[in-house]
Write an enzyme that holds these catalytic residues in place. Structure first.
Site, PDB file in Angstrom:
ATOM      1  N   GLY A   1       5.159   2.881 -13.609  1.00 47.12           N
ATOM      2  CA  GLY A   1       5.724   4.209 -13.444  1.00 47.12           C
ATOM      3  C   GLY A   1       5.027   5.135 -12.483  1.00 47.12           C
TER       4      GLY A   1
ATOM      5  N   GLU B   1       1.603  -2.330 -15.347  1.00 43.67           N
ATOM      6  CA  GLU B   1       2.807  -2.948 -14.777  1.00 43.67           C
ATOM      7  C   GLU B   1       3.350  -2.143 -13.599  1.00 43.67           C
ATOM      8  OE1 GLU B   1       5.398  -2.689 -18.164  1.00 43.67           O
ATOM      9  OE2 GLU B   1       4.517  -4.419 -19.158  1.00 43.67           O
TER      10      GLU B   1
ATOM     11  N   GLY C   1       5.212  -1.293 -10.259  1.00 46.67           N
ATOM     12  CA  GLY C   1       6.239  -1.927  -9.429  1.00 46.67           C
ATOM     13  C   GLY C   1       6.379  -1.150  -8.134  1.00 46.67           C
TER      14      GLY C   1
ATOM     15  N   ARG D   1      19.528   4.103  -4.144  1.00 49.13           N
ATOM     16  CA  ARG D   1      18.753   5.198  -4.736  1.00 49.13           C
ATOM     17  C   ARG D   1      19.284   6.591  -4.396  1.00 49.13           C
ATOM     18  NH1 ARG D   1      14.193   6.261  -3.731  1.00 49.13           N
ATOM     19  NH2 ARG D   1      13.563   6.845  -5.815  1.00 49.13           N
TER      20      ARG D   1
ATOM     21  N   CYS E   1      33.592   4.042   1.311  1.00 46.91           N
ATOM     22  CA  CYS E   1      34.596   5.038   0.921  1.00 46.91           C
ATOM     23  C   CYS E   1      34.193   5.776  -0.345  1.00 46.91           C
ATOM     24  CB  CYS E   1      35.936   4.349   0.726  1.00 46.91           C
ATOM     25  SG  CYS E   1      36.386   3.396   2.163  1.00 46.91           S
TER      26      CYS E   1
ATOM     27  N   TYR F   1      13.249  -1.121  -5.483  1.00 42.94           N
ATOM     28  CA  TYR F   1      14.570  -0.702  -5.936  1.00 42.94           C
ATOM     29  C   TYR F   1      15.527  -0.515  -4.765  1.00 42.94           C
ATOM     30  CZ  TYR F   1      11.592  -0.098  -9.946  1.00 42.94           C
ATOM     31  OH  TYR F   1      10.679  -0.320 -10.934  1.00 42.94           O
TER      32      TYR F   1
HETATM   33  C1  LIG Z   1      10.585  -0.717 -14.444  1.00 43.86           C
HETATM   34  C2  LIG Z   1       9.441  -1.047 -15.293  1.00 43.86           C
HETATM   35  C3  LIG Z   1       8.144  -1.051 -14.749  1.00 43.86           C
HETATM   36  C4  LIG Z   1       7.839  -0.664 -13.334  1.00 43.86           C
HETATM   37  O1  LIG Z   1       8.066   0.685 -13.067  1.00 43.86           O
HETATM   38  P1  LIG Z   1       7.599   1.285 -11.660  1.00 43.86           P
HETATM   39  O2  LIG Z   1       8.049   2.682 -11.726  1.00 43.86           O
HETATM   40  O3  LIG Z   1       8.303   0.505 -10.608  1.00 43.86           O
HETATM   41  O4  LIG Z   1       6.132   1.153 -11.578  1.00 43.86           O
HETATM   42  C5  LIG Z   1       7.105  -1.418 -15.577  1.00 43.86           C
HETATM   43  N1  LIG Z   1       7.313  -1.771 -16.867  1.00 43.86           N
HETATM   44  C6  LIG Z   1       8.546  -1.778 -17.426  1.00 43.86           C
HETATM   45  C7  LIG Z   1       8.705  -2.163 -18.837  1.00 43.86           C
HETATM   46  C8  LIG Z   1       9.640  -1.414 -16.659  1.00 43.86           C
HETATM   47  O5  LIG Z   1      10.861  -1.412 -17.209  1.00 43.86           O
END
Ligand SMILES: *Cc1c(COP(=O)(O)O)cnc(C)c1O
Length: 431
Positions: free
Chosen positions: A239, A273, A275, A312, A353, A382
């Protein structure tokens, strides 16, 4: 920081001019920089040297196996949210002992896949899922390591569509019920409780919600231990937000400092985690201007990329920096200011469209003409991951760069490919 910079007047991915790639693969296309992915991974690894964590890259941000493999080669694990992502992580060579499986709706087939792969842990999000997992494990005569994802009821202060840690969101088990749910889980055959997990949302730019959630998780873990559960691992989720248009974003080391404050001196194995923070700025979407259209009240720059390629902006109202691939002549912007005032600022749009097919509105842009290449920045997370075939467009090629080399890491998937999977119903076919 990323490795998409102007070199000799041409925007380049590391040492490869984006125009060379456009020549080779056509537009639009996604381009990823190996050096940027590595840099971001190392930033996390360095930041967490004092407070060791397992970095499980969130595959959903960018699931291309070349991206996952590049990170796995540096030691990354993976956070997956579907059987498909698990397959990708394994195909890319991620060590199963570094894979966690999240998500609220894992099917029995997906749970079975996770058991067969012997991953690190399944993050369970509901009691029915616990029961299903227990049954699957028993049917295979095995045990599965489980963390329960708790919902800490915290507002991450991000876009409503990517807030996941509030009580009313569909994710996790209410933290106030954890005591009860863990007690049930402990009695279920095939379930081995090993931890707890949180993930409060995405694109979070303020560290306070992380701190609050982690304190809550820490208290909860202490309570669960007091209840007699063997909580050895805490999964802190992803996150961490990034800068799209110059916003101030916390660095991995700012984030690590919060984790250190909360968990320093405790004996939990920690998992993070990330991303977006790894993949976001490691990718761009390159597109060509199809037309410049003088509208009634504004000028439209119409690209050959659209909301199906990068969702997005239309999904979250997100804004991405958009720039020409040929470096604007210094002063061009200023000299043109008078003209820009008369003609209004430009909207950059796609051909689909839907009015929502707008990348950005009312931005000042150096003069651009039909045929010019444009880059949409910060599209590595994303972006391709969320692409669709809407308007019977293609899934655009993905290209990865390393130094002065580039390689197509996913070919264009076009209507011809899709048509091979479509057929007429037998009653029409037979007539
Ligand atoms: C989407 C997600 C992430 C990654 O979130 P980011 O904002 O991309 O870092 C990590 N853990 C879980 C469970 C997620 O659903």
């Amino acid at each position: 920081m990323d490795h998409f910079q102007y070199k000799d007047g041409r925007l380049s991915a590391e040492d490869v001019p984006l125009s060379d790639i456009a020549e080779a693969v056509g537009t639009p296309f996604y381009c990823y920089s190996t050096a940027t992915l590595e840099r971001h991974y190392h930033a996390f690894a360095e930041a967490f040297r004092k407070i060791p964590v397992t970095i499980c890259y969130a595959v959903k941000a960018n699931p291309n196996i070349s991206v996952v493999r590049t990170l796995a080669d540096l030691g990354a694990g993976a956070d997956v949210v579907s059987g498909g992502e698990l397959k990708r992580a394994l195909t890319a060579g991620v060590d199963p002992a570094r894979i966690v499986f999240s998500g609220i709706g894992k099917t029995r087939d997906e749970l079975a896949q996770a058991l067969d792969a012997r991953i690190l842990q399944v993050n369970v999000e509901s009691e029915p899922e616990l029961e299903a997992l227990s049954e699957v494990a028993v049917s295979k005569g095995t045990e599965v390591a489980v963390a329960v994802r708790v919902n800490p009821d915290i507002d991450a202060g991000t876009h409503e569509k990517i807030t996941t840690g509030k009580r009313e969101n569909k994710f996790g088990i209410e933290w106030t019920r954890a005591h009860e749910v863990y007690a049930r889980a402990a009695k279920m055959p095939g379930i081995r409780i090993e931890g707890a997990a949180v993930h409060i949302g995405s694109q979070i730019l303020d560290l306070t919600p992380f701190r609050t959630a982690y304190l809550r998780l820490r208290d909860l873990a202490a309570m669960l231990r007091a209840d007699g559960h063997d909580i050895k691992r805490l999964d802190l989720g992803g996150g961490l937000g990034i800068s799209y248009e110059g916003e101030l974003a916390p660095s991995p080391s700012d984030y690590a400092a919060v984790v250190g404050d909360v968990f320093g001196g405790h004996d939990y194995d920690l998992v993070i985690e990330p991303g977006r923070a790894i993949a976001g700025n490691a990718g761009v979407l390159v597109s060509r201007v199809t037309y410049i259209k003088e509208g009634a009240t504004r000028r439209f720059v119409i690209l050959d990329a659209a909301m199906n390629d990068l969702m997005r902006p239309s999904l979250y109202g997100a804004r991405h920096a958009i720039e020409p691939v040929v470096e604007p002549v210094t002063g061009e912007m200023a000299e043109d200011a008078d003209m820009l005032e008369q003609i209004d600022l430009v909207d950059v749009v796609g051909p689909i469209c839907e009015t929502g097919d707008t990348f950005t509105r009312g931005v000042r842009m150096p003069p651009v003409a039909a045929g010019d290449l444009m880059v949409i920045r910060t599209a590595g997370a994303y972006g391709a991951a969320m692409a669709s075939l809407y308007n019977s467009r293609s899934l655009v090629p993905e290209v990865m760069v390393r130094g002065n080399r580039f390689s197509v890491v996913r070919e264009r998937i076009d209507t011809d490919d899709i048509l091979t999977h479509e057929s007429l119903p037998i009653w029409i076919e037979d007539s």
